[in-house]
Design a protein around this motif. Sequence first.
Motif, PDB file in Angstrom:
ATOM      1  N   HIS A  94       0.874  -1.179   0.000  1.00 21.49           N
ATOM      2  CA  HIS A  94       0.000   0.000   0.000  1.00 21.49           C
ATOM      3  C   HIS A  94       0.909   1.225   0.000  1.00 21.49           C
ATOM      4  CE1 HIS A  94      -3.052   2.976   0.842  1.00 21.49           C
ATOM      5  NE2 HIS A  94      -3.994   2.046   0.708  1.00 21.49           N
ATOM      6  N   SER A 100      -2.815   4.932   5.770  1.00 21.51           N
ATOM      7  CA  SER A 100      -4.045   4.293   5.274  1.00 21.51           C
ATOM      8  C   SER A 100      -4.568   3.269   6.281  1.00 21.51           C
ATOM      9  CB  SER A 100      -3.745   3.573   3.956  1.00 21.51           C
ATOM     10  OG  SER A 100      -2.771   2.565   4.190  1.00 21.51           O
ATOM     11  N   ASN A 128      -4.813   0.195   5.532  1.00 19.45           N
ATOM     12  CA  ASN A 128      -3.854  -0.905   5.415  1.00 19.45           C
ATOM     13  C   ASN A 128      -2.615  -0.661   6.269  1.00 19.45           C
ATOM     14  OD1 ASN A 128      -4.189  -3.313   3.359  1.00 19.45           O
ATOM     15  ND2 ASN A 128      -5.433  -1.601   2.625  1.00 19.45           N
ATOM     16  N   THR A 148      -2.501   1.003   9.022  1.00 12.29           N
ATOM     17  CA  THR A 148      -2.908   0.751  10.412  1.00 12.29           C
ATOM     18  C   THR A 148      -2.935  -0.749  10.698  1.00 12.29           C
ATOM     19  OG1 THR A 148      -4.253   2.753  10.396  1.00 12.29           O
ATOM     20  CG2 THR A 148      -4.779   1.120  12.077  1.00 12.29           C
ATOM     21  N   PRO A 204      -4.697  -3.861  -0.603  1.00  9.26           N
ATOM     22  CA  PRO A 204      -6.055  -3.453  -0.951  1.00  9.26           C
ATOM     23  C   PRO A 204      -6.433  -4.101  -2.276  1.00  9.26           C
ATOM     24  CG  PRO A 204      -4.512  -1.724  -1.567  1.00  9.26           C
ATOM     25  CD  PRO A 204      -3.695  -2.814  -0.934  1.00  9.26           C
ATOM     26  N   MET A 205      -7.677  -4.542  -2.389  1.00 10.68           N
ATOM     27  CA  MET A 205      -8.122  -5.076  -3.677  1.00 10.68           C
ATOM     28  C   MET A 205      -8.217  -3.926  -4.671  1.00 10.68           C
ATOM     29  SD  MET A 205     -11.305  -7.450  -4.675  1.00 10.68           S
ATOM     30  CE  MET A 205     -10.327  -8.922  -4.456  1.00 10.68           C
ATOM     31  N   TRP A 262      -8.981  -3.350  -8.650  1.00 12.14           N
ATOM     32  CA  TRP A 262      -9.478  -3.984  -9.868  1.00 12.14           C
ATOM     33  C   TRP A 262      -9.492  -5.511  -9.746  1.00 12.14           C
ATOM     34  CZ3 TRP A 262     -12.782  -1.483 -12.214  1.00 12.14           C
ATOM     35  CH2 TRP A 262     -12.707  -0.093 -12.256  1.00 12.14           C
ATOM     36  N   THR A 297      -8.242  -5.769   1.808  1.00  9.23           N
ATOM     37  CA  THR A 297      -9.313  -4.806   2.066  1.00  9.23           C
ATOM     38  C   THR A 297     -10.025  -4.524   0.747  1.00  9.23           C
ATOM     39  OG1 THR A 297      -7.859  -2.905   1.683  1.00  9.23           O
ATOM     40  CG2 THR A 297      -8.017  -3.725   3.956  1.00  9.23           C
ATOM     41  N   ALA A 298     -11.331  -4.304   0.837  1.00  6.25           N
ATOM     42  CA  ALA A 298     -12.119  -4.069  -0.377  1.00  6.25           C
ATOM     43  C   ALA A 298     -13.175  -3.007  -0.094  1.00  6.25           C
ATOM     44  CB  ALA A 298     -12.796  -5.367  -0.822  1.00  6.25           C
ATOM     45  N   GLY A 299     -13.356  -2.130  -1.071  1.00  3.41           N
ATOM     46  CA  GLY A 299     -14.383  -1.111  -0.927  1.00  3.41           C
ATOM     47  C   GLY A 299     -15.788  -1.682  -0.989  1.00  3.41           C
ATOM     48  N   GLY A 300     -15.963  -2.746  -1.764  1.00  2.03           N
ATOM     49  CA  GLY A 300     -17.282  -3.351  -1.938  1.00  2.03           C
ATOM     50  C   GLY A 300     -17.797  -4.001  -0.666  1.00  2.03           C
ATOM     51  N   THR A 341     -14.768  -0.714   3.101  1.00  2.00           N
ATOM     52  CA  THR A 341     -13.732   0.070   3.798  1.00  2.00           C
ATOM     53  C   THR A 341     -14.076   1.551   3.890  1.00  2.00           C
ATOM     54  OG1 THR A 341     -12.582   0.250   1.679  1.00  2.00           O
ATOM     55  CG2 THR A 341     -11.794  -1.456   3.206  1.00  2.00           C
ATOM     56  N   MET A 387     -15.592   3.157   7.673  1.00  2.00           N
ATOM     57  CA  MET A 387     -14.746   2.727   8.791  1.00  2.00           C
ATOM     58  C   MET A 387     -14.799   3.791   9.878  1.00  2.00           C
ATOM     59  SD  MET A 387     -12.891   0.207   9.696  1.00  2.00           S
ATOM     60  CE  MET A 387     -12.939  -0.607   8.098  1.00  2.00           C
ATOM     61  N   ASP A 388     -14.858   3.358  11.122  1.00  2.00           N
ATOM     62  CA  ASP A 388     -14.712   4.290  12.245  1.00  2.00           C
ATOM     63  C   ASP A 388     -13.962   3.545  13.350  1.00  2.00           C
ATOM     64  OD1 ASP A 388     -16.541   2.621  13.486  1.00  2.00           O
ATOM     65  OD2 ASP A 388     -18.253   3.901  12.993  1.00  2.00           O
ATOM     66  N   ALA A 389     -13.725   4.252  14.447  1.00  2.00           N
ATOM     67  CA  ALA A 389     -12.881   3.673  15.492  1.00  2.00           C
ATOM     68  C   ALA A 389     -13.490   2.390  16.050  1.00  2.00           C
ATOM     69  CB  ALA A 389     -12.663   4.699  16.602  1.00  2.00           C
ATOM     70  N   LEU A 433     -13.076  -0.407  13.565  1.00  2.19           N
ATOM     71  CA  LEU A 433     -11.660  -0.790  13.500  1.00  2.19           C
ATOM     72  C   LEU A 433     -11.281  -1.661  14.701  1.00  2.19           C
ATOM     73  CD1 LEU A 433      -9.079  -0.383  11.779  1.00  2.19           C
ATOM     74  CD2 LEU A 433      -8.472   1.444  13.363  1.00  2.19           C
TER      75      LEU A 433
HETATM   76  P1  FAD Z   1      -8.188   4.001   3.384  1.00  2.00           P
HETATM   77  O1  FAD Z   1      -8.796   4.713   2.224  1.00  2.00           O
HETATM   78  O2  FAD Z   1      -6.905   4.480   3.922  1.00  2.00           O
HETATM   79  O3  FAD Z   1      -9.225   3.989   4.593  1.00  2.00           O
HETATM   80  C1  FAD Z   1     -10.549   3.501   4.476  1.00  2.00           C
HETATM   81  C2  FAD Z   1     -11.364   4.139   5.580  1.00  2.00           C
HETATM   82  O4  FAD Z   1     -10.813   3.754   6.823  1.00  2.00           O
HETATM   83  C3  FAD Z   1     -11.347   5.676   5.515  1.00  2.00           C
HETATM   84  O5  FAD Z   1     -12.642   6.141   5.834  1.00  2.00           O
HETATM   85  C4  FAD Z   1     -10.362   6.052   6.594  1.00  2.00           C
HETATM   86  O6  FAD Z   1     -10.680   7.300   7.171  1.00  2.00           O
HETATM   87  C5  FAD Z   1     -10.574   4.918   7.594  1.00  2.00           C
HETATM   88  N1  FAD Z   1      -9.379   4.723   8.410  1.00  2.00           N
HETATM   89  C6  FAD Z   1      -8.109   4.545   7.971  1.00  2.00           C
HETATM   90  N2  FAD Z   1      -7.290   4.394   9.037  1.00  2.00           N
HETATM   91  C7  FAD Z   1      -8.063   4.463  10.120  1.00  2.00           C
HETATM   92  C8  FAD Z   1      -7.803   4.413  11.507  1.00  2.00           C
HETATM   93  N3  FAD Z   1      -6.568   4.233  11.970  1.00  2.00           N
HETATM   94  N4  FAD Z   1      -8.847   4.518  12.375  1.00  2.00           N
HETATM   95  C9  FAD Z   1     -10.101   4.676  11.931  1.00  2.00           C
HETATM   96  N5  FAD Z   1     -10.419   4.771  10.616  1.00  2.00           N
HETATM   97  C10 FAD Z   1      -9.407   4.657   9.733  1.00  2.00           C
HETATM   98  N6  FAD Z   1     -12.692  -2.097  -4.206  1.00  2.00           N
HETATM   99  C11 FAD Z   1     -13.310  -3.267  -4.501  1.00  2.00           C
HETATM  100  O7  FAD Z   1     -14.108  -3.778  -3.706  1.00  2.00           O
HETATM  101  N7  FAD Z   1     -13.008  -3.948  -5.655  1.00  2.00           N
HETATM  102  C12 FAD Z   1     -12.125  -3.462  -6.562  1.00  2.00           C
HETATM  103  O8  FAD Z   1     -11.878  -4.098  -7.578  1.00  2.00           O
HETATM  104  C13 FAD Z   1     -11.502  -2.205  -6.281  1.00  2.00           C
HETATM  105  N8  FAD Z   1     -10.610  -1.669  -7.153  1.00  2.00           N
HETATM  106  C14 FAD Z   1      -9.955  -0.519  -6.818  1.00  2.00           C
HETATM  107  C15 FAD Z   1      -8.995  -0.024  -7.681  1.00  2.00           C
HETATM  108  C16 FAD Z   1      -8.273   1.104  -7.348  1.00  2.00           C
HETATM  109  C17 FAD Z   1      -7.199   1.585  -8.276  1.00  2.00           C
HETATM  110  C18 FAD Z   1      -8.552   1.786  -6.137  1.00  2.00           C
HETATM  111  C19 FAD Z   1      -7.799   3.020  -5.770  1.00  2.00           C
HETATM  112  C20 FAD Z   1      -9.507   1.299  -5.277  1.00  2.00           C
HETATM  113  C21 FAD Z   1     -10.222   0.139  -5.583  1.00  2.00           C
HETATM  114  N9  FAD Z   1     -11.164  -0.401  -4.726  1.00  2.00           N
HETATM  115  C22 FAD Z   1     -11.806  -1.561  -5.052  1.00  2.00           C
HETATM  116  C23 FAD Z   1     -11.355   0.164  -3.368  1.00  2.00           C
HETATM  117  C24 FAD Z   1     -10.197  -0.285  -2.477  1.00  2.00           C
HETATM  118  O9  FAD Z   1     -10.214  -1.691  -2.344  1.00  2.00           O
HETATM  119  C25 FAD Z   1     -10.316   0.366  -1.120  1.00  2.00           C
HETATM  120  O10 FAD Z   1     -10.241   1.764  -1.316  1.00  2.00           O
HETATM  121  C26 FAD Z   1      -9.191  -0.079  -0.209  1.00  2.00           C
HETATM  122  O11 FAD Z   1      -9.272  -1.461   0.057  1.00  2.00           O
HETATM  123  C27 FAD Z   1      -9.252   0.647   1.113  1.00  2.00           C
HETATM  124  O12 FAD Z   1      -8.068   0.398   1.833  1.00  2.00           O
HETATM  125  P2  FAD Z   1      -7.101   1.604   2.230  1.00  2.00           P
HETATM  126  O13 FAD Z   1      -6.040   1.056   3.127  1.00  2.00           O
HETATM  127  O14 FAD Z   1      -6.667   2.316   1.004  1.00  2.00           O
HETATM  128  O15 FAD Z   1      -8.155   2.445   3.079  1.00  2.00           O
END
Ligand code: FAD
Length: 259
Positions: free
Chosen positions: A9, A14, A16, A18, A99-100, A102, A152-155, A197, A200-202, A205
Motif C-alpha cells: 500500500h 491508510s 492498510n 494501520t 487493498p483489492m 481492480w 481490504t475491499a471497498g465493496g 472500507t 470505517m470508524d474507530a 476498527l
Molecule cells: P483508506 O482509504 O486508507 O481507509 C478507508 C477508511 O478507513 C477511511 O474512511 C479512513 O478514514 C478509515 N481509516 C483509515 N485508518 C483508520 C484508523 N486508523 N482509524 C479509523 N479509521 C481509519 N474495491 C473493490 O471492492 N473492488 C475493486 O476491484 C476495487 N478496485 C480498486 C482499484 C483502485 C485503483 C482503487 C484506488 C480502489 C479500488 N477499490 C476496489 C477500493 C479499495 O479496495 C479500497 O479503497 C481499499 O481497500 C481501502 O483500503 P485503504 O487502506 O486504502 O483504506
Amino acid sequence: MNIFLVYAHPEPRSLNGTLKRFMIDHLRSAGHAVRASDLHAMNWKATLDADDFSARNPAAPFDPTRDSGDAFATGRQPPDVAREQANLRWSDVVILQFPMWWFSMPAILKGWIDRVYANGFAYGVGEHSEERWGDRYGQGTLAGKRAMLVVTAGGWHSHYGPRGVNGPMEDLLFPIHHGVLYYSGFEVLPPFVVYKTGRMDAARLTELTIALGDRLDTLQTTPPLPFRPQNGGDYEIPSLTLREEIAPGRSGFGIHSIA
Ligand code: FAD
C-alpha cells in the motif's frame, strides 16, 4: 514462528497501514519473529525484464523463463529477488497484505511475485516428464509453510457473495490462492477480508483488529483450504484433468477443492 509479511500500500496512514502496524505489534508481542517487506517503501522494481539479468547474452531475445532459470541456477539473480526468496525460505508463515485493486492485487505486488517466483524456485521444480508435471500444487519449494491473504475491499460483503454482482470473493482470490500460493507448495489459509472500507470508524476498527488478532493467534491451527494435490491421484496423467468420477458433471474452480 517466523512470519514474513509482504505489504503493498503506498500510504502509511491508510487503513492498510494501520492494519500492518497492528499485525506486526500483535505477532511480536506473541513472541513471533517478524520480517516485513513494505514494497512501496522499498521502491520495489515491479517489472520482470531483461534488466534483471546482467549476465544474460544480450544478443539473444529476452526469455523470462530461460533467463530466470539460468540466473537462479548460477546464483546470479538480482540481490533484491534473492533477499525476498531468503525471507520466504526463512518463514513458517507468509502473509500477503493488500487493498483489492481492480479485483486483484496492486501491480507492485504482482511484480513482486513475477520476479521473486523465479524458475527453479517457485516453478520448474521437480521431475518434468510425460508422467509428471513437476512438484507443484501442494508440493514444491515452499511446501510445509502456510500462507494467508489480508485484503481490504471497498465493496460490501454481499457484493462478493454467491450471487453478488462482483462474483464470489473465493473465485476472485482463486488465482492467488491456488495459482500462486498452493502452486508453489504453501498450505493456504482462508483469507482475512475487510469489506466496505469506506465505512470505517474507530469502533469498527476495534472489532476488526480483534477478529484479525484471533486469526493471527491461530495461524498454526486454522485448517487450510482443501485444495487437491496435483500428484495425489485425483488428476489424469498426462492431461492433468480431474478424474471423471470426481465431482462428475461439474467444472469451474470449485472442483479443485475436496468438498
Ligand atoms: P483508506 O482509504 O486508507 O481507509 C478507508 C477508511 O478507513 C477511511 O474512511 C479512513 O478514514 C478509515 N481509516 C483509515 N485508518 C483508520 C484508523 N486508523 N482509524 C479509523 N479509521 C481509519 N474495491 C473493490 O471492492 N473492488 C475493486 O476491484 C476495487 N478496485 C480498486 C482499484 C483502485 C485503483 C482503487 C484506488 C480502489 C479500488 N477499490 C476496489 C477500493 C479499495 O479496495 C479500497 O479503497 C481499499 O481497500 C481501502 O483500503 P485503504 O487502506 O486504502 O483504506
